[in-house]
Design an enzyme around this catalytic site. Structure first.
Site, PDB file in Angstrom:
ATOM      1  N   SER A 271       0.819  -1.220   0.000  1.00 32.75           N
ATOM      2  CA  SER A 271       0.000   0.000   0.000  1.00 32.75           C
ATOM      3  C   SER A 271       0.848   1.263   0.000  1.00 32.75           C
ATOM      4  O   SER A 271       0.311   2.364   0.026  1.00 32.75           O
ATOM      5  CB  SER A 271      -0.912  -0.005   1.226  1.00 32.75           C
ATOM      6  OG  SER A 271      -0.114   0.051   2.383  1.00 32.75           O
ATOM      7  N   CYS A 272       2.175   1.123  -0.035  1.00 32.00           N
ATOM      8  CA  CYS A 272       2.997   2.324   0.140  1.00 32.00           C
ATOM      9  C   CYS A 272       3.918   2.651  -1.036  1.00 32.00           C
ATOM     10  O   CYS A 272       3.832   3.735  -1.598  1.00 32.00           O
ATOM     11  CB  CYS A 272       3.818   2.182   1.414  1.00 32.00           C
ATOM     12  SG  CYS A 272       2.787   1.850   2.829  1.00 32.00           S
ATOM     13  N   LEU A 273       4.819   1.722  -1.378  1.00 31.90           N
ATOM     14  CA  LEU A 273       5.796   2.048  -2.423  1.00 31.90           C
ATOM     15  C   LEU A 273       5.124   2.461  -3.739  1.00 31.90           C
ATOM     16  O   LEU A 273       5.421   3.532  -4.275  1.00 31.90           O
ATOM     17  CB  LEU A 273       6.763   0.873  -2.643  1.00 31.90           C
ATOM     18  CG  LEU A 273       8.108   0.951  -1.914  1.00 31.90           C
ATOM     19  CD1 LEU A 273       7.949   1.252  -0.440  1.00 31.90           C
ATOM     20  CD2 LEU A 273       8.931  -0.297  -2.111  1.00 31.90           C
ATOM     21  N   ASP A 276       3.424   5.910  -3.289  1.00 24.63           N
ATOM     22  CA  ASP A 276       4.264   7.083  -3.047  1.00 24.63           C
ATOM     23  C   ASP A 276       5.096   7.471  -4.260  1.00 24.63           C
ATOM     24  O   ASP A 276       5.382   8.660  -4.464  1.00 24.63           O
ATOM     25  CB  ASP A 276       5.143   6.858  -1.804  1.00 24.63           C
ATOM     26  CG  ASP A 276       4.279   6.839  -0.545  1.00 24.63           C
ATOM     27  OD1 ASP A 276       3.068   7.151  -0.657  1.00 24.63           O
ATOM     28  OD2 ASP A 276       4.795   6.510   0.533  1.00 24.63           O
TER      29      ASP A 276
END
Ligand code: UGA
Length: 445
Positions: A271-273, A276
């Protein structure tokens, strides 16, 4: 010690809440999702995370952690509110701020009824300018107070990883505090120093926009390392006998490069890399800069699942009417999270190509059911998944797959074609098995 509250019970919110409450900090957690709150109240984590439930139960028993579905009293009964709601991606790559906005609104309204100073801390990932522009004005408008005087505002990005959220929160490599006023920054610094009781706590204080950028830049750099090593792996796979692991190990020994995040595989997920890198790229564009570099990092990652699929196609021909065994659905080992998981992309592609898809994962099976429903076959054991399949793709580096031996594939599969995208197996391609360890040899020639 300051009493704290968390808005948002995802991995960051819940892991932080249980760690601080286990250190004796009076902590309240709230969320709009009441089902989640009920689970937490009864000592159950809504997601799988090592050591979390154990600590959660301890904190609930000691009374240091309270679950509250009333947002107003959550704010009023604490001195610091940490916002840990999700900031997912919009279709255009920007960050969806709807949860953040409604949280700031609720906190602001509650603060309009509070006489004492209160510090609001944005832990959710946002692009530069979000806090100083949107959050600050909303907060001042709803609370009828002034930031820097009656209330405080800081940005405090989080660097914990899923699968080691508790460990990372217990031992942070950096506590990053972004603020426009010294009181907010000092209060937050004092809170951390008091809770950790460590002299060597790595705290860095910067302005708000710098903190916001650091968070996105950190994840974008990790993604960059992965797309870089995957590019190398794709080159290695075309040269006889050249192994990307040896290349990565060697370049990682250069202290200027470092050994971590140089593991080649099917691409980064979670859910992040992915979010972002997209957010940073979109943000750069919004301020007049075309960040081609991040677009390439993303593009390499988008193509990486197709590299794995093309190896499979080389081994078995067209996917139509073939049975494919997928080992691993979580975006990485140690979690049941399938958000932006490369396995999900691959399974979807195979279904479209007319394959029968069988899947196994030690933790994440229930989380793919709503996505694939009855379009795939769910297998309780890895061995069941292999049965009668034409090709096996290992897509998550779960330790338990390490125990699979050549015989397991030969005995159970229709044809023992195995692509080990993470190099977890300890077998070689000799004998009856057709085994491809990703990133080594010349199988793509
Ligand atoms: C990431 C960052 O690592 C955390 O520091 C950050 O706090 C977090 O995002 C966040 O912003 O909340 P996480 O998403 O839990 O943490 O996962 P990572 O461990 O970073 O892995 C991301 C993806 O990269 C996974 O799909 C993993 O398999 C892949 N990866 C990782 C590789 O392909 N190769 C590697 O060498 C390492």
């Amino acid at each position: 010690m300051q009493r704290i509250s968390f808005f948002g019970s995802g991995v960051v919110g819940l892991a932080s809440a249980v760690v601080f409450s286990s250190k004796g900090v009076e902590t309240i957690i709230t969320d709009k999702d009441l089902e989640k709150l009920d689970a937490i109240k009864s000592g159950k984590s809504p997601f799988r995370e090592p050591k979390l439930e154990e600590l959660l139960r301890g904190s609930l028993q000691s009374g240091k952690l309270r679950v509250n579905n009333d947002q107003k009293s959550t704010v009023l009964e604490s001195e610091i509110t940490l916002v840990t709601v999700g900031t997912p991606t919009n279709h255009d790559g920007s960050i969806d701020l709807s949860q953040l906005k409604s949280t700031v609104e609720s906190v602001g309204i509650a603060l309009s009824q509070k006489k004492e100073y209160h510090l609001m801390v944005i832990k959710s990932t946002v692009t530069p300018g979000t806090t100083s522009n949107l959050v600050k004005s909303m907060l001042e408008d709803k609370s009828k107070k002034t930031v820097g005087k009656d209330i405080g505002l800081a940005v405090n990005p989080e660097f914990l990883r899923e699968g080691s959220a508790i460990e990372d929160t217990m031992n942070p490599h950096l506590i990053l505090i972004g603020s426009a006023d010294a009181i907010s920054a000092d209060r937050l610094e004092d809170f951390y120093k008091e809770s950790y009781q460590r002299h060597d706590l790595p705290i860095m204080k910067v302005n708000i926009e710098t903190a916001e950028l650091i968070k996105c830049a950190n994840n974008a750099f990790l993604a960059t390392k992965i797309s870089y090593v995957n590019t190398l792996a794709n080159i290695c796979s075309r040269i006889e006998g050249v192994d990307v692991e040896a290349v990565a190990r060697a370049i990682g020994m250069d202290p200027r490069i470092g050994p971590l995040f140089l593991k080649a595989g099917p691409g980064y997920g979670g859910s992040c890399l992915p979010k972002d890198v997209k957010a940073l790229s979109h943000f750069a564009e919004s301020i007049g800069y075309d960040a081609l570099f991040f677009k390439m990092v993303e593009r390499v990652n988008e193509l990486q699942p197709h590299v794995i699929l093309s190896i499979a196609e080389k081994l078995i021909g067209r996917f139509t009417n073939k049975t494919i065994a997928i080992l691993g659905l979580a975006f990485k080992k140690g979690t049941d999270d399938v958000r932006e998981s490369i396995s999900v992309v691959i399974v979807e592609y195979l279904i479209k190509q007319g394959s029968t898809v069988k899947v196994h994962d030690p933790m994440a099976m229930e989380n793919v059911r709503p996505i694939f429903k009855d379009r795939i076959h769910y297998c309780e054991k890895a061995i069941d998944c292999l049965k009668d399949s034409d090709c096996c793709l290992i897509l998550t580096d779960w330790d338990e797959y390490r125990n699979l031996r050549s015989e397991d594939f030969i005995r159970n599969m229709k044809e023992p074609n195995v692509i080990d995208a993470w190099r977890v197996l300890r077998i070689n391609g000799s004998g009856k098995i057709r085994y491809v360890a990703f990133g080594i040899g010349s199988y793509l020639k």
